[in-house]
Design an enzyme around this catalytic site. Structure first.
Site, PDB file in Angstrom:
ATOM      1  N   LYS A   1      -3.722   5.919   8.378  1.00 41.67           N
ATOM      2  CA  LYS A   1      -4.482   6.200   7.151  1.00 41.67           C
ATOM      3  C   LYS A   1      -5.083   7.585   7.289  1.00 41.67           C
ATOM      4  CE  LYS A   1      -8.094   4.407   4.172  1.00 41.67           C
ATOM      5  NZ  LYS A   1      -9.234   3.529   4.014  1.00 41.67           N
TER       6      LYS A   1
ATOM      7  N   SER B   1     -12.754  -3.022   1.073  1.00 42.83           N
ATOM      8  CA  SER B   1     -12.928  -2.401   2.385  1.00 42.83           C
ATOM      9  C   SER B   1     -14.412  -2.150   2.632  1.00 42.83           C
ATOM     10  CB  SER B   1     -12.238  -1.033   2.434  1.00 42.83           C
ATOM     11  OG  SER B   1     -10.878  -1.153   2.133  1.00 42.83           O
TER      12      SER B   1
ATOM     13  N   ARG C   1       0.883  -1.185   0.000  1.00 44.10           N
ATOM     14  CA  ARG C   1       0.000   0.000   0.000  1.00 44.10           C
ATOM     15  C   ARG C   1       0.908   1.219   0.000  1.00 44.10           C
ATOM     16  NH1 ARG C   1      -2.489   3.579   3.616  1.00 44.10           N
ATOM     17  NH2 ARG C   1      -4.629   4.104   3.045  1.00 44.10           N
TER      18      ARG C   1
END
Ligand code: 3NM
Length: 209
Positions: free
Chosen positions: A141, A112, A40
């Protein structure tokens, strides 16, 4: 074919999170026993272009060497280029149907979800697993949604039958027994592995908790 056991300890990382080289951290986590890895590349030190591809190839190679499934976050093209085992897509990213059309049939898709509606849509659209969160507040995040707590996680679990679920967001080793009670398939973390001085210890503690 996707296997739900892979969700047991899902480490998410990239070069994006810190100046320090990420590759040795990822290798140590793989060596210590993580069961799935997601690249990511979102954060202050994010790589792009050819640097990202080169880095991705190295990570992909490491995952293959340790026999750990390799997932790419969001970037379908990069996932194909790196011959990833799977992709993970967020609610704001590409729709599962579109992704399925482009991706090779053997590549699995994770999605998600932060509430029952999103989780059920992912189930209906044919996701292989859902990442449910954020359970708690996370500083990793930037655009994380409001934490749903264990209560939110339980509500989602109750509404999606046997669909594979990994919990994410602000989770740490002491949360593992409760997650087991809720019968999720595993835990996904960035900071509780990636930012630890003793990565092996963190990984083993999660696996034994
Ligand atoms: N996704 P940490 S929370 C990548 O809620 C990610 O979908 C989330 O990092 C979601 O383990 C999150 O350091 C960050 O809290 C997880």
């Amino acid at each position: 074919m996707f296997r739900r056991e892979w969700l047991k300890l899902y480490f998410i990382f990239g070069q994006a999170y810190q100046e320090k080289a990420a590759l040795p951290i990822i290798e140590e986590a793989l060596r210590s026993g993580i069961t799935m890895f997601q690249l990511r590349e979102k954060g202050p030190y994010a790589l792009s272009g050819s640097k990202l591809i080169d880095f991705g190839k190295k990570v992909r190679g490491l995952c293959a060497a340790y026999g750990v499934p390799f997932v790419v976050n969001d970037d379908i093209e990069l996932a194909i280029k790196l011959k990833a085992d799977g992709v993970h897509i967020g609610q704001e990213d590409m729709h599962i149907g579109e992704a399925r059309e482009i991706l090779p049939p053997e590549m699995f898709i994770g999605v998600s979800a932060t509430n029952v509606t999103e989780a059920n849509r992912a189930l209906k659209d044919g996701a292989d697993y859902i990442g449910v969160g954020p359970i708690f507040q996370t500083s990793t995040k930037e655009d994380a949604k409001k934490p749903i707590g264990f209560t939110g996680l339980k509500d989602i679990k109750a509404s999606i039958g046997d669909m594979p679920v990994v919990a994410i967001g602000g989770l740490a080793i002491p949360d593992a027994p409760i997650l087991k009670e809720i019968e999720v398939d595993g835990v996904a973390v960035i900071s509780q592995i990636g930012y630890q001085d003793d990565i092996e210890r963190a990984v083993k503690a999660f696996l034994l908790a």
